[in-house]
Write an enzyme that holds these catalytic residues in place. Structure first.
Site, PDB file in Angstrom:
ATOM      1  N   ARG A 193      19.564  56.565  68.160  1.00  0.00           N
ATOM      2  CA  ARG A 193      18.883  55.268  68.000  1.00  0.00           C
ATOM      3  C   ARG A 193      17.493  55.234  68.626  1.00  0.00           C
ATOM      4  NH1 ARG A 193      24.054  53.139  69.376  1.00  0.00           N
ATOM      5  NH2 ARG A 193      25.233  52.705  67.485  1.00  0.00           N
ATOM      6  N   LYS A 212       4.016  54.200  62.722  1.00  0.00           N
ATOM      7  CA  LYS A 212       4.712  54.162  61.432  1.00  0.00           C
ATOM      8  C   LYS A 212       5.276  55.545  61.154  1.00  0.00           C
ATOM      9  CE  LYS A 212       2.308  50.795  58.544  1.00  0.00           C
ATOM     10  NZ  LYS A 212       1.609  50.688  57.253  1.00  0.00           N
ATOM     11  N   GLU A 231     -10.099  58.965  55.270  1.00  0.00           N
ATOM     12  CA  GLU A 231      -9.535  57.908  56.133  1.00  0.00           C
ATOM     13  C   GLU A 231     -10.560  57.443  57.169  1.00  0.00           C
ATOM     14  OE1 GLU A 231      -6.671  56.441  55.504  1.00  0.00           O
ATOM     15  OE2 GLU A 231      -5.163  57.877  54.793  1.00  0.00           O
ATOM     16  N   LYS A 262      -8.218  51.795  64.841  1.00  0.00           N
ATOM     17  CA  LYS A 262      -6.787  51.731  64.518  1.00  0.00           C
ATOM     18  C   LYS A 262      -6.018  51.124  65.695  1.00  0.00           C
ATOM     19  CE  LYS A 262      -2.838  53.463  62.328  1.00  0.00           C
ATOM     20  NZ  LYS A 262      -2.251  54.366  61.367  1.00  0.00           N
ATOM     21  N   GLU A 283       2.635  44.974  60.958  1.00  0.00           N
ATOM     22  CA  GLU A 283       1.960  44.719  59.686  1.00  0.00           C
ATOM     23  C   GLU A 283       2.370  43.390  59.056  1.00  0.00           C
ATOM     24  OE1 GLU A 283       1.289  48.263  57.284  1.00  0.00           O
ATOM     25  OE2 GLU A 283       1.230  47.021  55.501  1.00  0.00           O
ATOM     26  N   ARG A 326      -2.965  44.352  59.900  1.00  0.00           N
ATOM     27  CA  ARG A 326      -2.733  45.797  59.785  1.00  0.00           C
ATOM     28  C   ARG A 326      -2.742  46.258  58.332  1.00  0.00           C
ATOM     29  NH1 ARG A 326       1.535  49.756  63.056  1.00  0.00           N
ATOM     30  NH2 ARG A 326       0.881  51.630  61.962  1.00  0.00           N
ATOM     31  N   ASN A 364      -4.517  49.688  54.651  1.00  0.00           N
ATOM     32  CA  ASN A 364      -4.055  50.228  53.368  1.00  0.00           C
ATOM     33  C   ASN A 364      -5.113  50.130  52.275  1.00  0.00           C
ATOM     34  OD1 ASN A 364      -1.466  50.834  54.378  1.00  0.00           O
ATOM     35  ND2 ASN A 364      -0.867  48.698  54.178  1.00  0.00           N
ATOM     36  N   HIS A 369      -4.949  52.342  49.303  1.00  0.00           N
ATOM     37  CA  HIS A 369      -3.644  53.024  49.311  1.00  0.00           C
ATOM     38  C   HIS A 369      -2.724  52.601  48.171  1.00  0.00           C
ATOM     39  CE1 HIS A 369      -5.075  54.474  53.104  1.00  0.00           C
ATOM     40  NE2 HIS A 369      -3.952  55.111  53.383  1.00  0.00           N
ATOM     41  N   HIS A 407      -1.370  55.685  46.500  1.00  0.00           N
ATOM     42  CA  HIS A 407       0.065  56.020  46.506  1.00  0.00           C
ATOM     43  C   HIS A 407       0.601  56.126  45.082  1.00  0.00           C
ATOM     44  CE1 HIS A 407       1.022  54.521  50.866  1.00  0.00           C
ATOM     45  NE2 HIS A 407       0.376  55.671  50.848  1.00  0.00           N
ATOM     46  N   HIS A 429      -3.022  63.442  50.095  1.00  0.00           N
ATOM     47  CA  HIS A 429      -3.058  62.015  50.426  1.00  0.00           C
ATOM     48  C   HIS A 429      -4.494  61.482  50.613  1.00  0.00           C
ATOM     49  CE1 HIS A 429      -1.730  58.199  52.051  1.00  0.00           C
ATOM     50  NE2 HIS A 429      -2.502  58.399  53.097  1.00  0.00           N
TER      51      HIS A 429
HETATM   52  N1  LIG Z   1       2.224  57.074  59.522  1.00  0.00           N
HETATM   53  C1  LIG Z   1       1.056  56.641  59.134  1.00  0.00           C
HETATM   54  O1  LIG Z   1       0.545  55.636  59.626  1.00  0.00           O
HETATM   55  C2  LIG Z   1       0.303  57.423  58.104  1.00  0.00           C
HETATM   56  C3  LIG Z   1      -1.041  57.146  57.870  1.00  0.00           C
HETATM   57  C4  LIG Z   1      -1.726  57.943  56.956  1.00  0.00           C
HETATM   58  C5  LIG Z   1      -1.074  58.990  56.307  1.00  0.00           C
HETATM   59  N2  LIG Z   1       0.235  59.212  56.543  1.00  0.00           N
HETATM   60  C6  LIG Z   1       0.944  60.313  55.896  1.00  0.00           C
HETATM   61  O2  LIG Z   1       0.352  61.527  56.310  1.00  0.00           O
HETATM   62  C7  LIG Z   1       0.618  62.520  55.325  1.00  0.00           C
HETATM   63  C8  LIG Z   1      -0.629  63.338  55.060  1.00  0.00           C
HETATM   64  O3  LIG Z   1      -0.978  64.001  56.243  1.00  0.00           O
HETATM   65  P1  LIG Z   1      -1.966  65.251  56.241  1.00  0.00           P
HETATM   66  O4  LIG Z   1      -3.116  64.963  55.361  1.00  0.00           O
HETATM   67  O5  LIG Z   1      -2.191  65.607  57.656  1.00  0.00           O
HETATM   68  O6  LIG Z   1      -1.140  66.365  55.433  1.00  0.00           O
HETATM   69  P2  LIG Z   1      -0.178  67.564  55.895  1.00  0.00           P
HETATM   70  O7  LIG Z   1       0.631  67.213  57.055  1.00  0.00           O
HETATM   71  O8  LIG Z   1       0.527  67.975  54.646  1.00  0.00           O
HETATM   72  O9  LIG Z   1      -1.202  68.717  56.312  1.00  0.00           O
HETATM   73  C9  LIG Z   1      -2.053  69.259  55.355  1.00  0.00           C
HETATM   74  C10 LIG Z   1      -1.940  70.795  55.293  1.00  0.00           C
HETATM   75  O10 LIG Z   1      -2.686  71.368  56.360  1.00  0.00           O
HETATM   76  C11 LIG Z   1      -1.879  72.291  57.082  1.00  0.00           C
HETATM   77  N3  LIG Z   1      -2.358  72.243  58.461  1.00  0.00           N
HETATM   78  C12 LIG Z   1      -2.201  71.226  59.317  1.00  0.00           C
HETATM   79  N4  LIG Z   1      -2.908  71.446  60.436  1.00  0.00           N
HETATM   80  C13 LIG Z   1      -3.496  72.659  60.292  1.00  0.00           C
HETATM   81  C14 LIG Z   1      -4.360  73.419  61.108  1.00  0.00           C
HETATM   82  N5  LIG Z   1      -4.832  72.948  62.275  1.00  0.00           N
HETATM   83  N6  LIG Z   1      -4.758  74.627  60.659  1.00  0.00           N
HETATM   84  C15 LIG Z   1      -4.331  75.089  59.437  1.00  0.00           C
HETATM   85  N7  LIG Z   1      -3.548  74.391  58.619  1.00  0.00           N
HETATM   86  C16 LIG Z   1      -3.138  73.178  59.041  1.00  0.00           C
HETATM   87  C17 LIG Z   1      -0.469  71.823  56.861  1.00  0.00           C
HETATM   88  O11 LIG Z   1       0.445  72.871  57.034  1.00  0.00           O
HETATM   89  C18 LIG Z   1      -0.528  71.325  55.420  1.00  0.00           C
HETATM   90  O12 LIG Z   1      -0.377  72.420  54.550  1.00  0.00           O
HETATM   91  C19 LIG Z   1       1.118  61.783  54.096  1.00  0.00           C
HETATM   92  O13 LIG Z   1       2.505  61.968  53.973  1.00  0.00           O
HETATM   93  C20 LIG Z   1       0.823  60.325  54.412  1.00  0.00           C
HETATM   94  O14 LIG Z   1       1.722  59.442  53.790  1.00  0.00           O
HETATM   95  C21 LIG Z   1       0.929  58.454  57.432  1.00  0.00           C
END
Ligand SMILES: NC(=O)c1ccc[n+]([C@@H]2O[C@H](COP(=O)([O-])OP(=O)(O)OC[C@H]3O[C@@H](n4cnc5c(N)ncnc54)[C@H](O)[C@@H]3O)[C@@H](O)[C@H]2O)c1
Length: 362
Positions: A124, A146, A188, A230, A240, A244, A248, A251, A255, A268
């Protein structure tokens, strides 16, 4: 560590975001948030070969006797599923992590969202420390609590709010990030200028070349300024219920594109870049903002090497069907984040589907 920057996130569960080079080697900083004697590092199979050993060694060096487990998932959005979540929980259970254990999420937003959700659910809720290694994760996903996984029906549909205990953004990790992912993170960053900070857009226009070249100072400034925005927003509206939602911007369109492409097309941040331009065009269509505002946003994103038009071949009605299931939609109709020009975004409910369809059809 004199070059570190720190951003405080207030609210019911306050924590700090530390930004600087070399933080993954700083065992004391990594271990400072540990409550117990169990740690579990989750990463993906691109990041783990680069940084997992560094984190495990730093933690065990700082806390001899610490029980450390680790687990790695295949890199990419396709891993952010209920199945991936189940496998993460099984790995945590197999490692015997106790209630006072800490999960370290080492990677991009995919690892952060999935590991954060696993930490939220295990017993939990246990502590989670975010160790973002992509620009996108440093400026957005690691902050604010999130966590989620995707379903075939839509992105991030199953998850929980689970604020991290700390965020340590080691900017040296950006040196190994593929250029496409660096650019995706810049989308972003641009978003914060678009929604709340018009002068930040001026700064980004001036610094575009330095940012694309991976200039350390420019990136650290962009990260700190984005995190400050942020942090302020999630502190005022952690769940949100209002403001907040502005985060988006772009988005709902983005999305829908990601879902329609089966999470295997635009990444993304790229989808968000396209989505922000569509949101600006929608605002223009609804008479809220001028074509000059759209043109400025479009041109900055293009300079940063980002896509600005929906990929060819996507059906507008299929995208709208995804938008109806988007979490930002409510029972009354489509809801979008629109803007009244640079730095002035707001939520608009009951947007007519026809206006959206016309924007999508160009
Ligand atoms: N929780 C939230 O508030 C929030 C906000 C925005 C996005 N997101 C989510 O985040 C995700 C996208 O995240 P992302 O863009 O970081 O993608 P990701 O986590 O897929 O990373 C992108 C790629 O880069 C590689 N990588 C990461 N760090 C590296 C490094 N230092 N050196 C070499 N390779 C590296 C990873 O292995 C992957 O292949 C989506 O699922 C999105 O929905 C969440």
């Amino acid at each position: 560590m004199s070059h570190d920057r720190t951003v405080a996130v207030g609210g019911a569960h306050p924590y700090h975001i530390s930004i600087g080079p070399g933080l993954l080697e700083d065992g004391e900083r990594l271990a400072a948030t540990l409550r117990g004697r169990d740690a579990f590092v989750i990463s993906d199979d691109s990041v783990a070969p680069l940084y997992m050993r560094r984190v495990v060694d730093a933690l065990s060096g700082a806390r001899p006797g610490l029980r450390i487990g680790h687990w790695t998932l295949p890199a990419g959005e396709a891993s952010k599923t209920l199945d991936g979540f189940g496998r993460a929980i099984t790995a945590i259970a197999d490692a015997g992590m106790r209630r006072d254990a800490t999960v370290y999420a080492l990677g991009g937003g995919v690892v952060g969202d999935l590991a954060g959700f696993a930490a939220a659910a295990w017993m939990r809720g246990i502590d989670c420390v975010q160790l973002p290694t992509t620009l996108l994760a440093m400026v957005d996903s690691s902050v604010g609590g999130k966590t989620a996984v995707d379903l075939p029906q839509g992105k991030n549909l199953v998850g929980a709010f689970h604020p991290p205990r700390a965020v340590l953004a080691d900017t040296a990790t950006l040196r190994t990030l593929p250029p496409r992912e660096l650019r995706a993170g810049l989308a972003e960053v641009v978003k914060y200028g678009a929604i709340v900070d018009a002068p930040f857009l001026d700064w980004l226009e001036a610094q575009a070349d330095a940012l694309l070249a991976g200039d350390d100072d420019a990136l650290a400034e962009a990260i700190a300024r984005s995190c400050a925005h942020k942090a302020a927003i999630v502190e005022r509206d952690p769940f949100e219920h209002g403001e907040r939602a502005l985060l988006n911007f772009g988005h709902t369109f983005g999305h829908a594109i990601e879902t329609e492409q089966g999470y295997g097309g635009l990444v993304h941040g790229e989808a968000v870049a396209v989505g922000m331009v569509q949101a600006a065009r929608l605002s223009e269509r609804l008479g809220l903002a001028s074509p000059a505002d759209t043109a400025r946003l479009r041109s900055l994103l293009q300079r940063l090497g980002l896509p600005v038009d929906p990929p060819p071949g996507l059906d507008a009605d299929a995208l709208i069907a995804h938008m109806r299931l988007d979490k930002k939609a409510q029972s009354g109709g489509l809801r979008f984040i629109v803007w009244d020009g640079a730095g002035r975004a707001r939520v608009l409910a009951d947007v007519p589907e026809n206006a959206v369809r016309e924007v999508l059809r160009g």
